[in-house]
Design an enzyme around this catalytic site. Structure first.
Site, short mmCIF file in Angstrom:
data_model
loop_
_atom_site.label_atom_id
_atom_site.label_comp_id
_atom_site.label_asym_id
_atom_site.label_seq_id
_atom_site.Cartn_x
_atom_site.Cartn_y
_atom_site.Cartn_z
N ASP A 1 69.86 -64.43 42.94
CA ASP A 1 69.52 -65.85 43.10
C ASP A 1 70.23 -66.34 44.46
O ASP A 1 71.31 -65.58 44.80
CB ASP A 1 69.92 -66.88 42.05
CG ASP A 1 69.43 -68.36 42.25
OD1 ASP A 1 68.67 -68.48 43.12
OD2 ASP A 1 69.97 -69.24 41.56
N ASN B 1 68.57 -66.22 48.00
CA ASN B 1 68.16 -65.89 49.12
C ASN B 1 67.94 -67.09 49.96
O ASN B 1 68.12 -66.83 51.36
CB ASN B 1 66.81 -65.12 48.96
CG ASN B 1 67.05 -63.79 48.05
OD1 ASN B 1 68.17 -63.38 47.85
ND2 ASN B 1 65.83 -63.26 47.37
N GLY B 2 67.30 -68.16 49.61
CA GLY B 2 67.02 -69.24 50.27
C GLY B 2 68.05 -69.73 50.98
O GLY B 2 68.20 -70.10 51.99
N ARG B 3 69.12 -70.10 50.13
CA ARG B 3 70.53 -70.77 50.64
C ARG B 3 70.80 -69.71 51.66
O ARG B 3 71.58 -70.24 52.67
CB ARG B 3 71.29 -71.02 49.48
CG ARG B 3 71.08 -72.26 48.89
CD ARG B 3 71.82 -72.62 47.62
NE ARG B 3 71.15 -71.58 46.53
CZ ARG B 3 71.47 -71.48 45.33
NH1 ARG B 3 72.78 -71.88 45.08
NH2 ARG B 3 70.71 -70.83 44.38
N HIS C 1 64.85 -63.44 51.54
CA HIS C 1 64.03 -62.44 50.66
C HIS C 1 64.25 -61.01 51.27
O HIS C 1 64.34 -60.31 50.60
CB HIS C 1 62.69 -63.02 50.26
CG HIS C 1 62.59 -64.26 49.75
ND1 HIS C 1 63.32 -64.54 48.57
CD2 HIS C 1 61.78 -65.43 49.87
CE1 HIS C 1 63.28 -65.91 48.29
NE2 HIS C 1 62.32 -66.37 49.15
N LEU D 1 67.29 -42.81 36.24
CA LEU D 1 67.63 -44.29 36.06
C LEU D 1 66.11 -45.06 35.83
O LEU D 1 65.11 -44.78 36.68
CB LEU D 1 67.99 -44.89 37.51
CG LEU D 1 67.99 -46.49 37.66
CD1 LEU D 1 69.23 -47.18 36.82
CD2 LEU D 1 68.59 -46.73 39.23
N ARG E 1 74.30 -63.28 37.25
CA ARG E 1 73.49 -64.20 38.11
C ARG E 1 74.45 -64.24 39.26
O ARG E 1 75.57 -64.83 39.29
CB ARG E 1 73.30 -65.33 37.30
CG ARG E 1 72.59 -66.40 38.19
CD ARG E 1 72.04 -67.45 37.59
NE ARG E 1 71.02 -68.08 38.50
CZ ARG E 1 69.96 -68.85 37.79
NH1 ARG E 1 69.69 -69.09 36.66
NH2 ARG E 1 69.29 -69.44 38.98
C1 FPP Z 1 65.75 -66.09 44.30
O1 FPP Z 1 66.51 -66.68 45.35
C2 FPP Z 1 65.08 -65.01 44.59
C3 FPP Z 1 63.61 -64.73 44.45
C4 FPP Z 1 62.70 -65.71 44.05
C5 FPP Z 1 63.09 -63.60 45.32
C6 FPP Z 1 63.97 -62.06 44.79
C7 FPP Z 1 63.14 -61.00 45.55
C8 FPP Z 1 63.68 -60.16 46.11
C9 FPP Z 1 65.06 -59.98 46.32
C10 FPP Z 1 62.86 -59.07 46.85
C11 FPP Z 1 62.78 -57.75 45.66
C12 FPP Z 1 61.83 -56.96 46.13
C13 FPP Z 1 61.12 -56.09 45.36
C14 FPP Z 1 60.10 -55.23 45.62
C15 FPP Z 1 61.69 -55.96 43.88
P1 FPP Z 1 65.98 -68.20 45.80
O2 FPP Z 1 64.59 -68.09 46.73
O3 FPP Z 1 65.77 -68.96 44.63
O4 FPP Z 1 67.11 -68.79 46.46
P2 FPP Z 1 67.46 -70.24 46.33
O5 FPP Z 1 68.09 -70.53 45.03
O6 FPP Z 1 69.00 -70.17 47.44
O7 FPP Z 1 66.61 -71.11 47.09
#
Ligand code: FPP
Length: 239
Positions: A15, A17-19, A32, A126, A183
């Site tokens: 969790d 990525n967006g922030r 992402h 793995l 998490r």
């Molecule tokens: C949550 O952060 C993340 C996701 C919904 C996407 C996760 C996907 C990846 C890291 C790519 C993985 C790739 C493969 C091929 C397995 P968020 O967007 O909810 O972040 P936020 O809470 O800050 O908005």
């Protein structure tokens, strides 16, 4: 670190990525893309520390409700990443499996999933499970439906149904329950992830956003895990 206490199965809610992207003044999708680099690192740590099962939450059923451009961007990212990583995963002895419903996925994603599972199916160093279009409640609901159907067909008796029956009808059949569930991003929720399977998992939360979850951060989580006492409902003396 006590290597006898390396978890057999680590599950991760990736969790933040967006922030992370926002903090860099970048569009969410950049977060992402950066998250993929952390996935690579996590796989490497798992290989180096002899973790046998790594399960990552890539996309929940609820994530379809995000803005269309983000959902489309994520689907494209999954396809690109899977295609790019298959040779490397194969070389490293990683067996890939996807957990979740296939129904709503587009043909390109389905094709990459099928290809990666086929190409790596004989590997066993793995086991990498990618939860994609996953929901713990939907998984349990599907399992209930299948078990009821089997009962109606006379394939199984009501009196024979036990916890193993349920486990064997989940996407994770054959995979041991996670020992450690991580998490990132400072949220303290399970978010519909591995609801049944995490009954006795140890939880580890970190404030770090997923793109900042480095090798050192993963090792720190493993260090914490090695100090935990797992009692499974028993007393200290009994364990
Ligand atoms: C949550 O952060 C993340 C996701 C919904 C996407 C996760 C996907 C990846 C890291 C790519 C993985 C790739 C493969 C091929 C397995 P968020 O967007 O909810 O972040 P936020 O809470 O800050 O908005």
């Amino acid at each position: 670190m006590d290597i006898t206490k390396i978890p057999r199965h680590v599950a991760i809610i990736m969790d933040g990525n967006g922030r992370w992207a926002k903090s860099q003044g970048k569009p969410r999708i950049e977060g992402h893309y950066q998250g993929v680099a952390s996935v690579r690192t996590a796989i490497q740590v798992a290989l180096d520390t002899n973790i046998k099962y790594l399960t990552i939450y890539a996309f929940s059923k609820e994530n379809w409700g995000r803005p269309k451009d983000e959902v489309d961007g994520l689907m494209e990212l999954f396809c690109k990443t899977i295609a790019l990583e298959i040779p490397n995963l194969y070389e490293q002895g990683v067996c890939v499996r996807f957990l979740g419903s296939r129904k709503e996925l587009n043909p390109e994603v389905l094709e990459s999933i099928a290809l990666s599972e086929r190409e790596t199916q004989n590997n066993n160093r793995l086991f990498l499970n990618v939860a994609l279009n996953y929901s713990g409640r939907a998984e349990l609901t599907e399992a209930v439906k299948q078990i009821v159907a089997d009962t109606e067909k006379g394939l199984v008796k009501l009196s024979e149904i036990d916890e193993n029956t349920v486990s064997s009808h989940l996407y994770t059949h054959g995979i041991p329950d996670p020992d450690l569930l991580i998490r990132t991003s400072g949220e303290y929720r399970i978010s519909n992830f591995l609801l049944w399977q995490s009954a006795y998992s140890e939880f580890y939360f970190t404030e770090k956003y997923w793109p900042d979850f480095t090798k050192e951060e993963f090792l720190k989580a493993l260090e914490h895990y090695s100090t935990r006492k797992r009692r499974y409902g028993l007393t200290d003396e009994q364990k």
